[in-house]
Design a protein around this motif. Structure first.
Motif, short mmCIF file in Angstrom:
data_model
loop_
_atom_site.label_atom_id
_atom_site.label_comp_id
_atom_site.label_asym_id
_atom_site.label_seq_id
_atom_site.Cartn_x
_atom_site.Cartn_y
_atom_site.Cartn_z
N ASP A 190 0.82 -1.21 0.00
CA ASP A 190 0.00 0.00 0.00
C ASP A 190 0.85 1.26 0.00
N GLU B 205 1.76 7.76 -11.55
CA GLU B 205 0.54 7.37 -10.85
C GLU B 205 0.75 7.26 -9.34
N ARG C 250 -0.27 4.99 -4.04
CA ARG C 250 -1.07 5.23 -5.24
C ARG C 250 -1.98 6.44 -5.02
N ALA C 251 -2.22 7.19 -6.10
CA ALA C 251 -3.08 8.37 -6.00
C ALA C 251 -4.47 8.00 -5.51
N ASP C 252 -4.99 6.84 -5.94
CA ASP C 252 -6.35 6.46 -5.55
C ASP C 252 -6.43 5.98 -4.10
N LEU C 253 -5.29 5.68 -3.48
CA LEU C 253 -5.27 5.25 -2.09
C LEU C 253 -4.96 6.38 -1.12
N ARG C 254 -4.39 7.46 -1.65
CA ARG C 254 -3.82 8.51 -0.79
C ARG C 254 -4.81 9.04 0.24
N HIS C 255 -6.07 9.20 -0.12
CA HIS C 255 -7.02 9.81 0.80
C HIS C 255 -8.05 8.83 1.35
N THR C 256 -7.77 7.53 1.25
CA THR C 256 -8.60 6.57 1.95
C THR C 256 -8.23 6.64 3.44
#
Length: 297
Positions: free
Chosen positions: A141, A153, A268-274
């Protein structure tokens, strides 16, 4: 203009009409309430309350200010509730990839203890590797990584510098001496990476400066290089963060400018703000002052 925290003392006195009762509600002593309220009035330049035989009453200015102070208190309460909800959502495992020596150095500090105290629902799982795992394929992650990153990415922040120098053990120096410059490396026994790590910058640098050097041992990890050098097998470039901590090793050359790189925390950009990844990522950014000596030495 003033300390926002002082508003809660003003609100408590406005509600209870007593500094003693306000102190009990805030779980502080009466003198603290009086001192903080007086400081707020000093900062504002006007009195907020007046003392009467039956208790404290708001001045005209205090009455005018009261609804605004209540709005601030409501906003703070909403913020605290949102933060609490975010912490409750931050549950699960965070897989963090980084070299094995870094894991040891991190676990020798209280860094992870503080993280787990803040986020008891999260657990850090290290995926140790000197090679770059593919975050886009979900192999981890978050990465704590030194070197060049060209993957657009991935998003990240610099957390320090990776410095390398050439080291030898004291027993090796007693037996074989030490190089008096980079050009002398070819006259010494060298420890290098094997073919699985052929693209590592230290392997490429050693091939460039000592193309005909005597490589007497090869390893597939930085830790393997360290152990070989400590055993007196030969000399090798090593990260200063781990090699300087070994009393039996001597830095014989460097740091080597060509081997210096930036340490980053990446995801990853899509995980950054989870919630899960954001909690770990933001915590590590807060702890940069703790991380720097761990990764740089």
């Amino acid at each position: 203009m003033f300390d926002w925290n002082d508003l809660k003392y003003f609100l408590a006195v406005a509600h209870h009409h007593s500094t003693l009762a306000a102190g009990r509600a805030l779980q502080v002593n009466q003198s603290t309430v009086q001192r903080r309220l007086a400081e707020l009035e000093r900062r504002l330049g006007r009195p907020l309350v007046q003392r009467h035989p039956t208790g404290y009453r708001l001045t005209e200015f205090g009455e005018a200010l009261l609804p605004y102070a209540q709005s601030v208190a409501q906003a703070v309460a909403a913020l605290e509730q949102q933060l609490e909800s975010a912490q409750l959502e931050a549950v699960g495992v965070i897989r963090v990839t980084c070299p094995e020596p870094l894991v040891y150095r991190i676990t020798q500090t209280t860094l992870l203890d503080r993280f787990h105290a803040r986020y008891p629902g999260l657990r850090v799982e290290f995926v140790m590797s000197d090679k770059y795992l593919d975050l886009m394929k979900g192999e981890a992650d978050v990465a704590l990584r030194s070197g060049d990153t060209v993957d657009n990415e991935l998003v990240g922040r610099k957390i320090g510098d990776s410095l390398w120098a050439v080291y030898a053990s004291r027993k090796y120096i007693e037996r074989c001496g030490q190089p008096d410059g980079i050009e002398a490396l070819g006259q010494h026994d060298l420890v290098g990476f094997d073919e699985t790590m052929a693209n590592h910058r230290a392997a490429q640098w050693l091939r460039d400066v000592a193309p005909h050097g005597r490589v007497v041992a090869r390893n597939n990890s930085v830790l393997g290089l360290l152990y070989s050098v400590k055993a007196g097998v030969g000399i090798a470039p090593l990260p200063t963060a781990i090699a300087d901590a070994e009393p039996e090793l001597v830095r014989v050359l460097g740091p080597i400018p060509e081997l210096a790189r930036i340490w980053r925390i990446l995801t990853r950009a899509d995980l950054r703000h989870t919630p899960r990844v954001s909690a770990f990522f933001d915590f590590m950014i807060e702890e940069i002052d703790t991380l720097r000596p761990i990764i740089t030495g």
